[in-house]
Scaffold this active site. Structure first.
Site, short mmCIF file in Angstrom:
data_model
loop_
_atom_site.label_atom_id
_atom_site.label_comp_id
_atom_site.label_asym_id
_atom_site.label_seq_id
_atom_site.Cartn_x
_atom_site.Cartn_y
_atom_site.Cartn_z
N LYS A 177 0.84 -1.19 0.00
CA LYS A 177 0.00 0.00 0.00
C LYS A 177 0.88 1.25 0.00
CE LYS A 177 -1.99 -1.43 3.73
NZ LYS A 177 -2.88 -1.71 4.88
N THR A 209 -8.59 9.56 8.68
CA THR A 209 -8.31 8.29 7.99
C THR A 209 -8.09 7.14 8.97
OG1 THR A 209 -5.96 8.92 7.94
CG2 THR A 209 -7.27 9.43 5.98
N GLY A 211 -8.43 3.83 10.66
CA GLY A 211 -9.07 2.58 10.28
C GLY A 211 -8.92 2.17 8.82
N THR A 212 -8.13 2.91 8.06
CA THR A 212 -8.01 2.59 6.62
C THR A 212 -7.48 1.18 6.39
OG1 THR A 212 -5.92 3.81 6.67
CG2 THR A 212 -7.78 4.89 5.63
N GLY A 213 -6.41 0.80 7.09
CA GLY A 213 -5.80 -0.51 6.85
C GLY A 213 -6.72 -1.65 7.22
N CYS A 214 -7.35 -1.53 8.38
CA CYS A 214 -8.30 -2.57 8.85
C CYS A 214 -9.45 -2.70 7.86
CB CYS A 214 -8.89 -2.19 10.20
SG CYS A 214 -7.71 -1.71 11.46
#
Length: 265
Positions: A177, A209, A211-214
């Site tokens: 990412k 932003t 929580g984007t990865g989860c």
């Protein structure tokens, strides 16, 4: 009247009391994408828009019991892992996943959005040696790439080498990412067979932003459970997370969450 159950997706991760990341984000994303979300909680965090004030791991026995309870009775079409905190929990979860016949998306969570460590330093080797080999797809951000492989990515030209280094640790696919780089938000998906896919989206000037990865990893797991291929699942999940980031909103005094329900508002 009987209704057909939607595909079932299991998240194995930590609880975020602020509701923006972790188990809470995972379940919201799964609902938004039309699957039934289930959870194995590995740790409880005290967390808000300003950061992580503390976390408490659950015993390995509790993690194993939750997992067996769900998988043995309800079954799963995909699994997503997030915060695993300790060497013992990484080992426990890796062992459980080795017996599951469903795609596994590993989000190798190392630090929070605020820079708080969510994985013990000594557990990184266990993620490399035990968890990544059972992954269908690993979704590290650039900080996690460096933590896992020692490779620092400065620009897009370095992402292929990073993906190859992650693949060498055993997953069938690696999604690197590039959200922390300048320019468009570009992600690289590389398969063990050398298949390469790039995903690009305009960068939204929104600091909310959390929580984007989860959310991205859960969205991918949801799409895999619905029958998509890995490249299709990543494309659909990228579209979902891009909209969620654009609609992210302020909460508290710090970084707010992405909006999991953006398509409904």
């Amino acid at each position: 009247m009987d209704s057909t159950a939607p595909p079932r997706v299991l998240t194995v991760a930590g609880s975020d009391s602020g509701g923006g990341a972790g188990i809470q984000a995972d379940l919201k994303a799964m609902l938004a994408l039309g699957v039934h979300g289930m959870s194995v909680i590995t740790a409880v965090t005290a967390q808000n828009s300003l950061g992580v004030q503390g976390y408490w791991e659950l015993p390995a026995e509790a993690v194993r019991a939750q997992f067996r309870s769900v998988v043995d009775d309800i079954g799963v079409q995909a699994v997503k892992t997030g915060m695993l905190a300790s060497t013992e929990l990484v080992e426990t979860v890796s062992e459980l996943l080795a017996g599951v016949d469903a795609p596994v998306v590993v989000d190798p969570v190392g630090v929070s959005k605020h820079g708080d460590a969510l994985l013990a330093a000594e557990a990184v080797a266990t993620v490399r040696e035990r968890l990544l080999p059972v992954a269908t797809l690993a979704t590290p951000n650039l900080h996690e790439v460096a933590q896992l492989t020692g490779i620092t990515v400065e620009d897009e030209s370095g992402m292929r080498a990073a993906a190859e280094a992650v693949l060498a640790l055993g997953p069938r696919w690696a999604l690197i990412k590039g959200g922390h780089l300048a320019g468009d938000a570009a992600d690289l998906l590389l398969g063990a067979d050398g298949t390469e896919h790039w995903y690009r989206a305009p960068r939204h000037d929104n600091r909310h932003t959390h929580g984007t990865g989860c959310t991205l990893a859960s969205a991918i797991a949801a799409e895999l459970a619905k029958g998509s291929t890995v490249p299709e699942a990543v494309a659909a999940a990228k579209d979902y997370i891009t909209g969620a980031i654009a609609a992210g909103f302020a909460l508290g005094a710090g970084i707010g969450p992405v909006d999991h329900a953006w398509r409904w508002r």
